[in-house]
Design a protein around this motif. Structure first.
Motif, short mmCIF file in Angstrom:
data_model
loop_
_atom_site.label_atom_id
_atom_site.label_comp_id
_atom_site.label_asym_id
_atom_site.label_seq_id
_atom_site.Cartn_x
_atom_site.Cartn_y
_atom_site.Cartn_z
N ASP A 1 -75.59 -11.23 -18.98
CA ASP A 1 -76.10 -12.19 -20.15
C ASP A 1 -75.22 -13.20 -20.12
O ASP A 1 -74.36 -13.29 -20.90
CB ASP A 1 -76.14 -11.29 -21.49
CG ASP A 1 -76.31 -11.97 -22.58
OD1 ASP A 1 -76.66 -13.34 -22.65
OD2 ASP A 1 -76.47 -11.50 -23.73
N TYR A 2 -75.53 -14.38 -19.49
CA TYR A 2 -74.86 -15.52 -19.33
C TYR A 2 -74.87 -16.58 -20.55
O TYR A 2 -73.93 -17.40 -20.74
CB TYR A 2 -74.91 -16.38 -17.93
CG TYR A 2 -75.02 -15.47 -16.73
CD1 TYR A 2 -73.58 -14.97 -16.42
CD2 TYR A 2 -75.89 -15.12 -16.17
CE1 TYR A 2 -73.39 -14.01 -15.62
CE2 TYR A 2 -75.80 -14.23 -15.01
CZ TYR A 2 -74.65 -13.76 -14.70
OH TYR A 2 -74.56 -12.77 -13.77
N MET B 1 -67.04 -17.30 -24.66
CA MET B 1 -65.98 -17.82 -23.93
C MET B 1 -65.70 -19.05 -24.89
O MET B 1 -64.35 -19.52 -24.83
CB MET B 1 -66.34 -17.96 -22.53
CG MET B 1 -66.29 -16.78 -21.96
SD MET B 1 -64.60 -15.66 -21.94
CE MET B 1 -65.15 -14.29 -21.13
N ARG B 2 -66.65 -19.80 -25.16
CA ARG B 2 -66.26 -21.04 -25.92
C ARG B 2 -65.44 -20.61 -27.24
O ARG B 2 -64.52 -21.27 -27.71
CB ARG B 2 -67.63 -21.71 -26.10
CG ARG B 2 -68.03 -22.77 -25.17
CD ARG B 2 -69.15 -23.59 -25.83
NE ARG B 2 -69.88 -24.10 -24.67
CZ ARG B 2 -71.44 -23.43 -24.76
NH1 ARG B 2 -71.76 -23.22 -25.88
NH2 ARG B 2 -72.14 -23.74 -23.57
N GLU B 3 -66.06 -19.58 -27.96
CA GLU B 3 -65.30 -19.27 -29.06
C GLU B 3 -63.67 -18.88 -28.66
O GLU B 3 -62.84 -19.21 -29.33
CB GLU B 3 -66.09 -18.06 -29.71
CG GLU B 3 -65.54 -17.92 -30.99
CD GLU B 3 -65.54 -18.92 -32.10
OE1 GLU B 3 -66.37 -19.89 -32.08
OE2 GLU B 3 -64.72 -18.96 -33.10
N GLU C 1 -62.52 -19.55 -16.23
CA GLU C 1 -63.26 -18.96 -15.06
C GLU C 1 -64.47 -18.57 -15.36
O GLU C 1 -65.49 -18.64 -14.79
CB GLU C 1 -62.39 -18.06 -14.49
CG GLU C 1 -62.72 -17.52 -13.28
CD GLU C 1 -61.96 -16.39 -12.28
OE1 GLU C 1 -60.93 -16.10 -12.79
OE2 GLU C 1 -62.66 -15.98 -11.22
N TYR C 2 -64.68 -17.55 -16.47
CA TYR C 2 -65.72 -17.09 -16.81
C TYR C 2 -67.08 -18.14 -17.52
O TYR C 2 -68.03 -18.03 -17.38
CB TYR C 2 -65.46 -15.92 -18.09
CG TYR C 2 -65.31 -14.76 -17.78
CD1 TYR C 2 -66.25 -13.66 -17.05
CD2 TYR C 2 -63.79 -14.35 -17.48
CE1 TYR C 2 -65.65 -12.32 -16.65
CE2 TYR C 2 -63.44 -12.86 -17.02
CZ TYR C 2 -64.47 -12.32 -16.42
OH TYR C 2 -63.97 -10.98 -16.01
N LEU C 3 -66.13 -18.93 -18.47
CA LEU C 3 -66.77 -19.96 -18.84
C LEU C 3 -67.67 -20.91 -17.95
O LEU C 3 -68.88 -21.08 -17.83
CB LEU C 3 -66.09 -20.86 -19.76
CG LEU C 3 -66.93 -21.80 -20.64
CD1 LEU C 3 -67.90 -21.24 -21.59
CD2 LEU C 3 -65.83 -22.59 -21.60
N ALA C 4 -66.95 -21.23 -16.71
CA ALA C 4 -67.43 -22.09 -15.53
C ALA C 4 -68.36 -21.39 -15.03
O ALA C 4 -69.61 -22.03 -14.80
CB ALA C 4 -66.16 -22.55 -14.63
N PHE C 5 -68.41 -20.06 -14.39
CA PHE C 5 -69.32 -19.47 -13.56
C PHE C 5 -70.54 -19.05 -14.54
O PHE C 5 -71.85 -19.37 -13.97
CB PHE C 5 -68.92 -18.20 -13.15
CG PHE C 5 -69.60 -17.61 -12.14
CD1 PHE C 5 -69.80 -18.25 -10.93
CD2 PHE C 5 -70.41 -16.46 -12.35
CE1 PHE C 5 -70.70 -17.84 -9.84
CE2 PHE C 5 -71.12 -15.91 -11.39
CZ PHE C 5 -71.32 -16.57 -10.23
#
Ligand SMILES: O=C(O)CCC(=O)C(=O)O
Ligand SMILES: [Fe+2]
Length: 524
Positions: A162-163, A170-172, A192-196
């Motif tokens: 669920d991207y 991840m932004r928060e 890393e998670y945010l980019a992907f």
């Protein structure tokens, strides 16, 4: 699957208190051990300082010589032994044994609780920052989430592919990290998670930006280096294709995933459902203006009590006729029902319409148990009351189903009756289809948790002691599709309901024509 009912979560608090105690005792023992080591170290230092003043003189004294040797043999052995004592091992063994008799949540529970939060976020349009501050619809209930808590929510969403929610959380996490004096998570992990997830959501340019930021922090990050090349390649190919005017290859490898999995299902229907849950859509005024309240005496020959204390009934819809009965379950009865049901709770299942098997599903999250009339006079009394209220026989009714909804617990739109195409449904009971439903509300709910009927744009809000009643079937026996309904996610509080499902057999002379006008079904 503790997260599916609130009552189970309460038990986790006792688990936690045992763990806190264990940790305290462990820390005490460790402190004692370290204190002892500190004393040894000080004594060594002390003697050593004296010796250092004049080494030759020190060792030439036979007592000193003896003490020095002793310090470095037997004394030192004790130090080593102390350093070697594994206090932790014993405690870990204790904790392992607790696992056998205390309730512990599993990784699945963590995932379930995280999914529940994101479900609430969608249904009730809660913004991520307020949620992270512990606010639900402007009311502050709980403690705040730190960057690591937000990061974990993002990671759970990521594991569920669920991207959309991965990005939000991840932004928060990144925002919160910026405010933390003692950082609870690595910024590079967030990036890393945010980019992907940004790439997965179709924004390659932003994904590349984020990856570059990550590489500023950790220049040798292997995966980031690989992804950077991949993203740059994707952008270059797109640019090339654009220049060639080749429309078809425009969105190379940029699969755009929907907001989340559930958005794949009928978006219009979901929208209305969620609006009803939020209380934004109400029963149409032309219906509301026809609704009445009345007293209903029921079968006064059998039950003289209802002459004096008739049922207080409120219409909530005309066709299908939805009735609300007030004060039909006493606090005492509710307490009995809850008490008997609780130890028997099992995760609620749904019937797979293709295979006929019962299985658990994300769209129904609650725990339930079935209670027999014989088990307690209060249960029998409730059953009898349903007969008095509805005039229908209970001889073919199902047992009382008791339900407790946990964090974000809900039951998405469904019919209570079995449709023709469904395999097996109710066949084994030999009592026909579920002609009618009586739904008792056994708690108030602080926020959320309405029962909503999308086809007739009507929401019923739980009120302890009341019950809703409707016919699921037309007089013809065909299912009334306008009775499709759902239990909205519980936003705050604990929701308890119980169902009495009444079946067709035995009602041949009972279904009172006066109480229920039955139109001919046109849409089945
Ligand atoms: O809990 C509710 O509000 C509705 C429950 C329901 O529809 C069911 O259990 O079939
Ligand atoms: Fe239902």
């Amino acid at each position: 699957e503790l997260y599916t009912a609130l009552v189970d979560l309460e038990e986790l608090l006792s688990t936690e208190s045992v763990l806190i105690n264990t940790l305290e005792v462990y820390i005490n023992e460790q402190e004692q051990r370290l204190n002892l080591l500190r004393r040894y170290a000080d004594a060594y230092q002390n003697q050593h300082d004296i010796a250092s003043q004049d080494m030759q003189m020190y060792v030439s004294n036979p007592i000193n010589a003896y003490l020095l040797v002793k310090r470095l043999t037997t004394d030192w052995k004790q130090v080593e032994a102390l350093m070697n004592t594994n206090v932790g091992k014993e405690f870990i063994a204790n904790i392992t044994s607790y696992r056998q008799h205390l309730k512990f949540p599993s990784d699945e529970d963590l995932n379930g609780a995280a999914v529940a939060l994101t479900r609430l976020q969608d249904t009730y349009r809660l913004d991520t920052s307020s949620l992270a501050r512990g606010e639900l619809n402007g009311i502050k209930y709980s403690s705040e989430l730190n960057a690591a808590d937000c990061f974990e929510l993002g990671r759970q969403s990521y594991n569920n592919e669920d991207y959309y929610h991965t990005q939000l959380w991840m932004r928060e996490a990144d925002t919160r990290l910026g405010m933390e004096a003692n950082e609870t998570v690595e910024r590079s992990d967030i990036l890393e998670y945010l980019a992907f997830s940004t790439f997965k959501q179709g924004n390659v340019h932003l994904a590349l930006d984020l990856t570059n930021k990550l590489l500023d922090l950790v220049p040798s990050h292997a995966r980031a280096l690989g992804n950077k090349v991949y993203y740059e390649d994707a952008i270059q190919k797109t640019n090339l294709a654009k220049r060639k005017g080749d429309d078809e290859s425009e969105d190379i490898s940029m699969e755009i995933s929907p907001k989340n999995q559930r958005d794949l299902l009928d978006p219009v229907g979901r929208d209305l459902y969620e609006q009803l849950c939020r209380g934004e859509v109400m029963t149409p005024v032309e219906i509301l203006s026809q609704l009445k309240c009345f007293y209903h005496h029921g079968d006064t020959v059998r039950n003289k009590f209802t002459i004096l204390a008739p049922f207080k009934v409120e219409e909530a819809y005309t066709e299908p006729r939805l009735l609300i009965y007030h004060d039909v379950m006493s606090d005492e009865e509710i307490a009995t029902v809850k008490k008997i049901a609780q130890p028997r709770f099992k995760r609620a299942t749904v019937q797979n319409s293709k295979t006929g098997e019962l299985e658990t599903a994300q769209y129904r999250i609650s725990k339930s148990a079935w209670l027999k009339d014989e088990e307690h006079k209060h249960i029998a009394a409730v059953c009898q009351r349903v007969e008095d209220m509805t005039g229908l026989t209970m001889t073919t009714a199902e047992e009382l189903q008791v339900v407790n909804y946990g964090i974000g617990g809900h039951y998405e739109p469904h019919f209570d009756f079995a449709r023709r195409e469904e395999i097996n449904a109710f066949k084994s009971l030999g009592t026909g289809n579920r002609i009618a439903t009586v739904l008792f509300y056994m708690s108030d709910v602080a926020q959320g948790g309405a029962t909503v009927f999308p086809s007739i744009k009507t929401a019923l809000w739980p009120k302890k002691g009341t019950a809703a009643f409707w016919y699921n079937l037309h007089a013809s026996g065909d299912g009334d599709r306008s009775t499709r309904h759902a239990a909205c996610p519980v936003l705050a509080g604990s929701k308890w309901v119980s169902n009495k499902w009444i079946h067709e057999r035995g009602q041949e002379f009972r279904r009172p024509c006066g109480l229920e006008p039955t139109p001919i079904e046109l849409t089945a």
